[in-house]
Design an enzyme around this catalytic site. Structure first.
Site, mmCIF file in Angstrom:
data_model
loop_
_atom_site.group_PDB
_atom_site.id
_atom_site.type_symbol
_atom_site.label_atom_id
_atom_site.label_comp_id
_atom_site.label_asym_id
_atom_site.label_seq_id
_atom_site.Cartn_x
_atom_site.Cartn_y
_atom_site.Cartn_z
ATOM 1 C CB THR A 145 47.228 25.992 67.792
ATOM 2 O OG1 THR A 145 47.048 27.222 68.469
ATOM 3 C CG2 THR A 145 46.791 26.135 66.353
ATOM 4 N N GLY A 146 44.541 26.015 69.492
ATOM 5 C CA GLY A 146 43.120 26.355 69.585
ATOM 6 C C GLY A 146 42.499 25.812 70.861
ATOM 7 N N GLY A 155 41.554 23.922 73.617
ATOM 8 C CA GLY A 155 42.119 22.652 74.064
ATOM 9 C C GLY A 155 41.079 21.606 74.403
ATOM 10 C CB THR A 204 49.831 27.323 75.321
ATOM 11 O OG1 THR A 204 48.865 28.361 75.227
ATOM 12 C CG2 THR A 204 49.256 26.211 76.173
ATOM 13 N N GLY A 264 44.888 22.687 79.533
ATOM 14 C CA GLY A 264 44.375 22.486 78.181
ATOM 15 C C GLY A 264 44.950 21.236 77.534
ATOM 16 C CG ASP A 265 45.272 21.375 73.291
ATOM 17 O OD1 ASP A 265 45.137 22.482 73.867
ATOM 18 O OD2 ASP A 265 45.742 21.273 72.145
ATOM 19 C CB SER A 319 48.816 33.329 73.721
ATOM 20 O OG SER A 319 49.615 33.443 72.577
ATOM 21 N NE ARG A 337 41.645 25.252 79.504
ATOM 22 C CZ ARG A 337 42.365 25.387 78.393
ATOM 23 N NH1 ARG A 337 43.612 25.823 78.443
ATOM 24 N NH2 ARG A 337 41.843 25.086 77.218
ATOM 25 C CB THR A 357 49.406 26.620 71.344
ATOM 26 O OG1 THR A 357 48.385 26.587 72.336
ATOM 27 C CG2 THR A 357 50.430 25.555 71.647
HETATM 28 N N1 ASP Z 1 45.421 24.956 73.024
HETATM 29 C C1 ASP Z 1 45.576 25.994 74.016
HETATM 30 C C2 ASP Z 1 44.762 25.628 75.216
HETATM 31 O O1 ASP Z 1 43.658 25.191 75.079
HETATM 32 C C3 ASP Z 1 45.214 27.342 73.561
HETATM 33 C C4 ASP Z 1 45.445 27.704 72.129
HETATM 34 O O2 ASP Z 1 46.226 27.100 71.437
HETATM 35 O O3 ASP Z 1 44.809 28.617 71.622
HETATM 36 O O4 ASP Z 1 45.237 25.859 76.309
#
Ligand code: ASP
Length: 332
Positions: free
Chosen positions: A243-244, A246, A210, A222-223, A90, A220, A192
């Site tokens: 994290t998570g 985005g 990430t 993300g955040d 990831s 795409r 991330t």
């Molecule tokens: N934050 C990351 C994204 O959305 C992914 C992640 O941290 O799980 O790209």
């Protein structure tokens, strides 16, 4: 609001804040937290990351911090370890690709002077965090994306690399078989490494990197490369990273909010919890919503919170030169 939460307790052992995971039954307020009190200068240097597999990354960062190096060097060198690890799927090399089989990377970095750099939708470069640092230090801009970011990286001497490992390619091919080519937000295929550090000088820095959501739409972002969403640092206050999912983090300007809440007097832990609550308020369906925040204030106090159970964080014990796996959970 769901009826059950697990609380964690911040315990203080000597001058070091260690984390002990402790579950208590439901309560709707925050009174069950024993908080670390700000202790200027005591907790520095320190490095923390969102990554429970991140001990190697934290160690690399720590090697710099313990020798009096800067938090900026520490976070860059730290997350590079994870980016270059082909085994994790990831971040960086070996990251799962988008639905077209392309590995596209997002990263950003920020220092104590509020300088920042980012790259988004970058392909073929193993260490996007170092390209982000070059954007910060050698251009008048904050973010470069896609082809432009790649051209910039190559001009700066970065080497073009095939980031799609056999393992990731196989996973993608399996996904293609039953996915009907539809990207879905799911709870397994993204992560991330966000890293925050405070150095001996009392300067904060952060890094975030990430490969984003696996099997995402091509293009795409993300955040993670967005300053204020995936990462934010204000040396007068503290630093935060996310994290998570985005898309959810961007909707609340997540990391900037955590820092602003700390500015208003909340502890890192309280600030992360409040940011999580904002995300939950804005999302009806929490089933696949994984989001977590990590925060470090200018005194070296830290905290974290997540929408889902089992948010792991790694930190470097600055006194005993130990790496600690910590588990912060706030489950709703
Ligand atoms: N934050 C990351 C994204 O959305 C992914 C992640 O941290 O799980 O790209």
């Amino acid at each position: 609001m769901k009826s059950r939460r697990q609380f964690i307790k911040l315990g203080t052992v000597g001058s070091l804040s260690l984390i002990t995971a402790q579950s208590c039954s439901s309560s709707q307020n925050n009174d069950n937290y024993e908080r670390a009190t700000p202790t200027p200068s005591k907790n520095k240097p320190i490095v923390i990351s969102t990554w429970n597999h991140g001990q190697a990354a934290n160690k690399a960062a720590w090697d710099i911090l313990k020798n009096g190096g800067s938090s900026l060097d520490a976070v860059e060198k730290g997350v590079r370890v994870t980016e270059s690890d082909p085994e994790n799927m990831s971040v960086g090399l070996g990251g799962l690709p988008d639905r077209d089989g392309r590995v596209t990377l997002d990263a950003c970095i920020m220092n104590h002077e509020s300088n920042c750099g980012a790259v988004a939708f970058l392909e073929h470069i193993e260490n996007p965090i170092s390209v982000a640092r070059k954007v910060m230090e050698e251009t008048p801009h904050v973010m470069l994306a896609g082809e432009g970011a790649l051209t910039f990286a190559l001009e700066k001497g970065f080497v073009k690399t095939n980031l799609l490992t056999d393992k990731a390619k196989e996973a993608w091919k399996n996904w293609l078989k039953d996915s009907e080519y539809q990207p879905v937000i799911n709870s397994e295929n993204h992560d991330t490494i966000g890293m925050l550090a405070l150095d001996e000088e009392g300067n904060l820095a952060g890094a975030c990197t990430t490969s984003g959501m696996a099997y995402k739409l091509n293009g795409r972002i993300g955040d993670s490369p967005i300053i204020g969403a995936g990462l934010f640092v204000d040396n007068e206050v503290g630093a935060a990273c996310a994290t998570g999912v985005g898309e959810a983090v961007v909707r609340v300007a997540g990391s900037a909010i955590v820092v602003e809440l700390m500015r208003q007097g909340k502890s890192p832990q309280e600030a992360c919890e409040e940011a999580v609550k904002r995300i939950m308020d804005k999302h009806q369906n929490l089933d696949n919503l994984q989001v977590g925040f990590l925060a470090l204030d200018k005194y070296g106090n830290y905290g974290s919170s997540s929408v889902y159970a089992g948010f792991n964080m790694a930190l470097k014990d600055h006194k005993n030169d130990l790496l600690i796996d910590a588990n912060y959970t706030l489950e709703w």
